[in-house]
Design a protein around this motif. Structure first.
Motif, PDB file in Angstrom:
ATOM      1  N   UNK A   1      50.583  42.604  18.223  1.00 54.78           N
ATOM      2  CA  UNK A   1      49.931  43.475  17.239  1.00 54.78           C
ATOM      3  C   UNK A   1      48.700  44.156  17.823  1.00 54.78           C
ATOM      4  N   UNK A   2      47.900  43.396  18.560  1.00 51.94           N
ATOM      5  CA  UNK A   2      46.650  43.943  19.093  1.00 51.94           C
ATOM      6  C   UNK A   2      46.901  44.906  20.240  1.00 51.94           C
ATOM      7  N   UNK A   3      47.834  44.569  21.120  1.00 52.54           N
ATOM      8  CA  UNK A   3      48.052  45.356  22.334  1.00 52.54           C
ATOM      9  C   UNK A   3      49.300  46.223  22.293  1.00 52.54           C
ATOM     10  N   UNK A   4      50.236  45.908  21.405  1.00 50.37           N
ATOM     11  CA  UNK A   4      51.538  46.568  21.450  1.00 50.37           C
ATOM     12  C   UNK A   4      52.456  45.825  22.404  1.00 50.37           C
ATOM     13  N   UNK A   5      53.746  45.886  22.144  1.00 48.44           N
ATOM     14  CA  UNK A   5      54.696  45.112  22.945  1.00 48.44           C
ATOM     15  C   UNK A   5      54.640  45.486  24.423  1.00 48.44           C
ATOM     16  N   UNK A   6      54.599  46.787  24.702  1.00 47.34           N
ATOM     17  CA  UNK A   6      54.665  47.239  26.096  1.00 47.34           C
ATOM     18  C   UNK A   6      53.436  46.799  26.886  1.00 47.34           C
ATOM     19  N   UNK A   7      52.238  46.995  26.300  1.00 43.87           N
ATOM     20  CA  UNK A   7      51.032  46.616  27.028  1.00 43.87           C
ATOM     21  C   UNK A   7      50.906  45.101  27.120  1.00 43.87           C
ATOM     22  N   UNK A   8      51.316  44.397  26.077  1.00 43.69           N
ATOM     23  CA  UNK A   8      51.280  42.931  26.129  1.00 43.69           C
ATOM     24  C   UNK A   8      52.183  42.408  27.240  1.00 43.69           C
ATOM     25  N   UNK A   9      53.314  43.071  27.452  1.00 39.47           N
ATOM     26  CA  UNK A   9      54.203  42.674  28.543  1.00 39.47           C
ATOM     27  C   UNK A   9      53.511  42.859  29.892  1.00 39.47           C
ATOM     28  N   UNK A  10      52.786  43.985  30.038  1.00 38.24           N
ATOM     29  CA  UNK A  10      52.025  44.219  31.270  1.00 38.24           C
ATOM     30  C   UNK A  10      50.934  43.161  31.434  1.00 38.24           C
ATOM     31  N   UNK A  11      50.277  42.825  30.321  1.00 36.21           N
ATOM     32  CA  UNK A  11      49.205  41.828  30.342  1.00 36.21           C
ATOM     33  C   UNK A  11      49.733  40.472  30.798  1.00 36.21           C
ATOM     34  N   UNK A  12      50.853  40.057  30.226  1.00 31.55           N
ATOM     35  CA  UNK A  12      51.415  38.745  30.579  1.00 31.55           C
ATOM     36  C   UNK A  12      51.809  38.696  32.053  1.00 31.55           C
ATOM     37  N   UNK A  13      52.426  39.775  32.535  1.00 33.74           N
ATOM     38  CA  UNK A  13      52.822  39.805  33.937  1.00 33.74           C
ATOM     39  C   UNK A  13      51.599  39.855  34.842  1.00 33.74           C
ATOM     40  N   UNK A  14      50.581  40.614  34.414  1.00 32.60           N
ATOM     41  CA  UNK A  14      49.354  40.711  35.199  1.00 32.60           C
ATOM     42  C   UNK A  14      48.632  39.382  35.300  1.00 32.60           C
ATOM     43  N   UNK A  15      48.648  38.605  34.227  1.00 33.33           N
ATOM     44  CA  UNK A  15      48.046  37.267  34.257  1.00 33.33           C
ATOM     45  C   UNK A  15      48.821  36.374  35.219  1.00 33.33           C
ATOM     46  N   UNK A  16      50.139  36.440  35.136  1.00 37.45           N
ATOM     47  CA  UNK A  16      50.985  35.642  36.034  1.00 37.45           C
ATOM     48  C   UNK A  16      50.731  36.001  37.493  1.00 37.45           C
ATOM     49  N   UNK A  17      50.555  37.308  37.761  1.00 35.34           N
ATOM     50  CA  UNK A  17      50.342  37.786  39.128  1.00 35.34           C
ATOM     51  C   UNK A  17      48.880  37.734  39.566  1.00 35.34           C
ATOM     52  N   UNK A  18      47.992  37.255  38.677  1.00 31.79           N
ATOM     53  CA  UNK A  18      46.546  37.185  38.964  1.00 31.79           C
ATOM     54  C   UNK A  18      45.955  38.548  39.293  1.00 31.79           C
TER      55      UNK A  18
END
Length: 274
Positions: A41-58
């Motif tokens: 809701x806060x980020x949108x599905x697409x940006x949240x997906x980028x966020x999750x991957x970015x966290x995983x990739x540090x």
């Protein structure tokens, strides 16, 4: 894996009887469900997906959203986005003075006629007040005493299985002692709002019914819901400011934000959830 844990649900976001396995399990289900809802809701599905991957990739720009970072706002003033989570969960009391932490705990589902409340949490701490819902504060020494991990009720005071008792506990920490701190996250506030709201009624064959214990005055959770939501809104506004000031780093978020799909997460409510 969730960003936050049950360690966030103390103080203003207190989940009663969290030490019970059934409560802890249910809270984890709420964390799994509503954390994902908040992020989408806060980020949108697409940006949240980028966020999750970015966290995983540090990736640093996404770790800044997760852990917090200092930045300059649109007017050039130094600000700090506190992060979606807090890693530190303890502080050390300095030599200036002692520290007293106050905690409220709630107890229900008593055995009818019970004359004591037992909780290992009391050990090494001081029970300050005992409040019987629908009745009054009990008088210390006359109507209750504390012995170690037990509150003993006196002079005919008993409990039944529909009553809720609120106990205020204090613990004093002296210089040099390491103590826990209360963590903050907009995700935790969002989850707590729904935790409270979903417990204000129960589903029956004819619809939703308000829960009211027999022989007790029900204390509504509307104020706690409002406070939890509105505190989350303030944190969300801080996050929004950070993301928009740094729109060149996060162009996908600005595009989503323009759709106003996160509108309600940025606006306060009253006790009617309006």
């Amino acid at each position: 894996m969730s960003i936050i844990t049950a360690s966030y649900f103390f103080g203003d976001l207190l989940v009663a009887q969290l030490g019970q396995p059934s409560v802890a399990t249910e809270l984890q289900l709420y964390i799994d469900k509503y954390e994902r809802k908040y992020l989408d809701k806060m980020f949108g599905y697409a940006f949240n997906k980028l966020l999750q991957q970015g966290i995983t990739d540090s990736t640093q720009k996404y770790l800044d959203i997760l852990n917090g970072v200092e930045y300059l706002d649109a007017k050039g003033a130094q600000r700090k986005w506190a992060g979606l989570k807090e890693d530190d969960d303890e502080i050390v009391v300095d030599s200036v003075g002692d520290l007293v932490l106050i905690t409220e705990r709630f107890y229900g589902a008593h055995v009818n006629g019970a004359t004591s409340i037992v909780d290992n949490f009391f050990t090494g701490k001081t029970v300050k007040t005992v409040f019987k819902e629908g009745f009054r504060f009990l008088v210390p020494s006359t109507e209750w005493t504390q012995t170690g991990n037990t509150i003993n009720l006196l002079n005919g005071i008993t409990l039944n299985n529909t009553e809720v008792v609120t106990v205020e506990v204090s613990q004093k920490y002296v210089s040099g002692v390491t103590v826990p701190i209360l963590k903050k996250s907009p995700i935790a506030n969002y989850i707590y709002f729904y935790w409270l709201r979903n417990r204000s009624s129960e589903t029956t064959g004819t619809g939703e019914a308000t829960i009211k214990p027999e022989n007790a005055v029900r204390v509504g959770s509307q104020n706690k819901q409002r406070n939890s939501w509105n505190e989350m809104v303030e944190m969300n506004k801080s996050l929004l400011d950070f993301l928009l000031v740094n729109e060149t780093l996060y162009p996908e978020f600005k595009q989503y934000h323009m759709s106003q799909e996160n509108y309600d997460l940025l606006h306060t409510i009253n006790t009617l959830n309006l």
